[in-house]
Scaffold this motif. Structure first.
Motif, PDB file in Angstrom:
ATOM      1  N   UNK A  45     -34.016  11.374   8.354  1.00 46.69           N
ATOM      2  CA  UNK A  45     -34.634  12.655   8.382  1.00 46.69           C
ATOM      3  C   UNK A  45     -33.658  12.957   6.934  1.00 46.69           C
ATOM      4  N   UNK A  46     -34.621  13.845   6.093  1.00 49.75           N
ATOM      5  CA  UNK A  46     -34.768  14.815   4.979  1.00 49.75           C
ATOM      6  C   UNK A  46     -33.811  15.924   4.902  1.00 49.75           C
ATOM      7  N   UNK A  47     -34.015  16.427   6.424  1.00 49.35           N
ATOM      8  CA  UNK A  47     -33.049  17.586   6.466  1.00 49.35           C
ATOM      9  C   UNK A  47     -31.149  17.312   6.110  1.00 49.35           C
ATOM     10  N   UNK A  48     -31.411  16.307   7.771  1.00 50.96           N
ATOM     11  CA  UNK A  48     -30.236  15.666   7.316  1.00 50.96           C
ATOM     12  C   UNK A  48     -29.743  15.050   6.137  1.00 50.96           C
ATOM     13  N   UNK A  77     -27.059  11.996  17.515  1.00 50.63           N
ATOM     14  CA  UNK A  77     -27.153  13.912  17.884  1.00 50.63           C
ATOM     15  C   UNK A  77     -26.615  13.841  19.777  1.00 50.63           C
ATOM     16  N   UNK A 124     -24.381  18.289  14.571  1.00 51.79           N
ATOM     17  CA  UNK A 124     -24.498  17.731  13.453  1.00 51.79           C
ATOM     18  C   UNK A 124     -23.235  18.013  13.295  1.00 51.79           C
ATOM     19  N   UNK A 179     -24.000  26.021  13.612  1.00 55.10           N
ATOM     20  CA  UNK A 179     -24.012  25.410  12.418  1.00 55.10           C
ATOM     21  C   UNK A 179     -24.316  26.142  11.335  1.00 55.10           C
ATOM     22  N   UNK A 197     -36.319  22.709   5.883  1.00 60.39           N
ATOM     23  CA  UNK A 197     -36.856  22.018   6.786  1.00 60.39           C
ATOM     24  C   UNK A 197     -37.754  23.195   6.788  1.00 60.39           C
ATOM     25  N   UNK A 221     -40.288  19.941   6.635  1.00 59.21           N
ATOM     26  CA  UNK A 221     -39.864  19.247   7.534  1.00 59.21           C
ATOM     27  C   UNK A 221     -40.774  19.488   9.162  1.00 59.21           C
ATOM     28  N   UNK A 278     -38.281  15.052  19.082  1.00 58.97           N
ATOM     29  CA  UNK A 278     -36.631  14.333  19.355  1.00 58.97           C
ATOM     30  C   UNK A 278     -36.014  14.669  17.522  1.00 58.97           C
ATOM     31  N   UNK A 304     -35.751  18.382  17.322  1.00 58.93           N
ATOM     32  CA  UNK A 304     -34.517  18.975  17.784  1.00 58.93           C
ATOM     33  C   UNK A 304     -33.534  18.789  16.240  1.00 58.93           C
ATOM     34  N   UNK A 305     -33.413  17.753  16.442  1.00 56.60           N
ATOM     35  CA  UNK A 305     -32.411  17.069  14.996  1.00 56.60           C
ATOM     36  C   UNK A 305     -31.931  17.766  14.256  1.00 56.60           C
ATOM     37  N   UNK A 306     -33.192  18.474  13.083  1.00 58.15           N
ATOM     38  CA  UNK A 306     -33.405  19.145  12.161  1.00 58.15           C
ATOM     39  C   UNK A 306     -33.108  20.572  12.308  1.00 58.15           C
ATOM     40  N   UNK A 364     -31.052  21.324  14.926  1.00 60.03           N
ATOM     41  CA  UNK A 364     -29.754  21.482  14.992  1.00 60.03           C
ATOM     42  C   UNK A 364     -29.048  21.560  13.698  1.00 60.03           C
ATOM     43  N   UNK A 365     -29.124  20.330  13.186  1.00 57.39           N
ATOM     44  CA  UNK A 365     -28.595  20.440  11.300  1.00 57.39           C
ATOM     45  C   UNK A 365     -28.091  21.951  10.844  1.00 57.39           C
ATOM     46  N   UNK A 410     -30.868  27.409  16.388  1.00 54.07           N
ATOM     47  CA  UNK A 410     -30.792  27.074  18.457  1.00 54.07           C
ATOM     48  C   UNK A 410     -31.405  26.911  18.503  1.00 54.07           C
ATOM     49  N   UNK A 432     -33.848  24.702  18.611  1.00 57.10           N
ATOM     50  CA  UNK A 432     -32.990  22.675  19.253  1.00 57.10           C
ATOM     51  C   UNK A 432     -32.911  22.868  21.221  1.00 57.10           C
ATOM     52  N   UNK A 455     -38.728  17.908  25.692  1.00 55.26           N
ATOM     53  CA  UNK A 455     -38.089  16.224  26.743  1.00 55.26           C
ATOM     54  C   UNK A 455     -37.736  16.112  27.589  1.00 55.26           C
TER      55      UNK A 455
END
Lengths: 222, 156
Positions: free
Chosen positions: A37-40, A121, A143, B27, B50, B53, B80, B83-85, B87-88, B92, B95, B102
């Protein structure tokens, strides 16, 4: 499971520099972060840099192995000449998963002493156990927070100090840390972010106690 | 000074509302902690990344759901990732709808509603929440910019 600090001491004779000295004289960890993930990648890079670590980010397990020179004979020195002191990898990645990357690293005589931390996650106990059994130092829930990185850094760097023989417990100074058994291996690394509620709106102390009771249940299950 | 104080209050109130309404979570605070004099635009940069993406993921999802034979594993993989990005960066509500997406798509026993149709509905939800939080964040950044232009600083 060996404590990373002890491993570092055991495998590197005293006169070999494990960490790169920056010009100012302070020791800096060089971390290789692997995430699709580019954001992560941006977030983890910032988390590490603000914690005074050198960072290299790559987008896949394959790239990570290339960087580490596993295909060749270079060992833990990346192509730009900096030794890697810690690998942090996402678990779910297309192609090679973090778990597969972990196995390859631990299966390499040259790389196996580098501590590997898995980030995910998803709070799946079987997954966590599998990773820890394969030799991961920690399993962090995403995160990832600044406090996770700080704690990780303390844990990894303490192995190089004069008092590098301390147990892991000493690193936990936060008031919301629980007191777990202080026995070293084979108990899994104790990370309070290991198990956390997925709700992100709880106050940190509330979620810490949720983590504590969940962790206690996990132990009882075993 | 009055203008600055007003803008600061506007910023604080608006930010508070975003947390209260669940658009943002803890976060996002974490991200703000990562911003300092050496990286004064970190939050804007990571949120912009973000957005980029997310647009990509939404396009991929739409394409995947237009196929004659839908590859649900691919759909799941994209959700997925989203959801991850989200969340990062602390988005909320995005997410949460990704999680629901899913779960809903995996449900085998909903009679009368075809899987792809369910997925389309879920995609609509995700798109909606995404555009809501995008608007909110863009407004937030605008207020911050005005505050700085007026000579104020962002309250920490």
């Amino acid at each position: 499971m060996a404590i990373a600090g002890e491993v570092l001491r055991r495998n590197f004779p005293e006169n070999v520099e494990v960490f790169d000295d920056s010009p100012s004289g302070s020791l800096e960890l060089h971390v290789l972060a692997v995430d699709d993930s580019v954001v992560d990648r941006m977030v983890i890079e910032r988390l590490l840099k603000i914690s005074s670590c050198k960072v290299t980010t790559v987008e896949s397990g394959t790239r990570a192995l290339q960087y580490l020179g596993l295909d060749g004979e270079k060992g833990p020195v990346g192509f730009d000449g900096l030794k890697v002191n810690l690998i942090m990898t996402d678990y779910s990645m297309p192609g090679m998963t973090g778990y597969e990357l972990l196995k390859k690293i631990k299966g390499s005589s040259v790389l196996r002493e580098i501590p590997v931390v898995i980030m995910s996650s998803e709070n799946v106990l079987a997954r966590i156990d599998r990773c820890l059994e394969e030799g991961a130092e920690e399993f962090l829930l995403k995160p990832v927070k600044l406090s996770d990185v700080r704690r990780l850094k303390d844990f990894i760097t303490r192995g190089e100090g004069k008092d590098g023989g301390e147990t892991r417990d000493h690193k936990r100074k936060r008031e919301d840390d629980y007191t777990s058994s202080s026995s070293p291996s084979p108990s899994p690394p104790s990370s309070s972010s290991l198990i956390s509620s997925s709700s992100s709106s709880t106050a940190s102390s509330a979620s810490s106690s949720a983590r504590l009771s969940k962790r206690a249940k996990l132990r009882k299950k075993d | 000074m009055d203008g600055v104080a007003q803008l600061q209050k506007q910023l604080v109130d608006f930010t508070d509302s975003l947390f209260q309404e669940g658009f943002l979570d803890e976060q996002f605070n974490q991200l703000q902690q990562l911003q300092d004099e050496s990286n004064p635009d970190f939050v804007v940069e990571v949120v912009s990344l973000f957005f980029e993406d997310s647009e990509r993921l939404l396009n991929e999802l739409a394409k995947a759901l237009e196929q004659k034979t839908i590859d649900f594993r691919k759909v799941d993989a994209h959700v997925h990732q989203f959801k991850g990005s989200s969340s990062s960066i602390g988005a909320q509500r995005v997410q949460k709808v990704c999680i629901a997406f899913r779960n809903y798509c995996e449900e085998q026993n909903i009679e009368g509603v075809k899987p792809w149709h369910r997925c389309l509905k879920c995609l609509q939800q995700v798109k909606l929440e995404y555009s809501l939080v995008k608007n909110k964040l863009e407004t937030l950044f605008k207020i911050e910019k005005q505050l700085i232009a007026a000579g104020g600083s962002i309250p920490t």
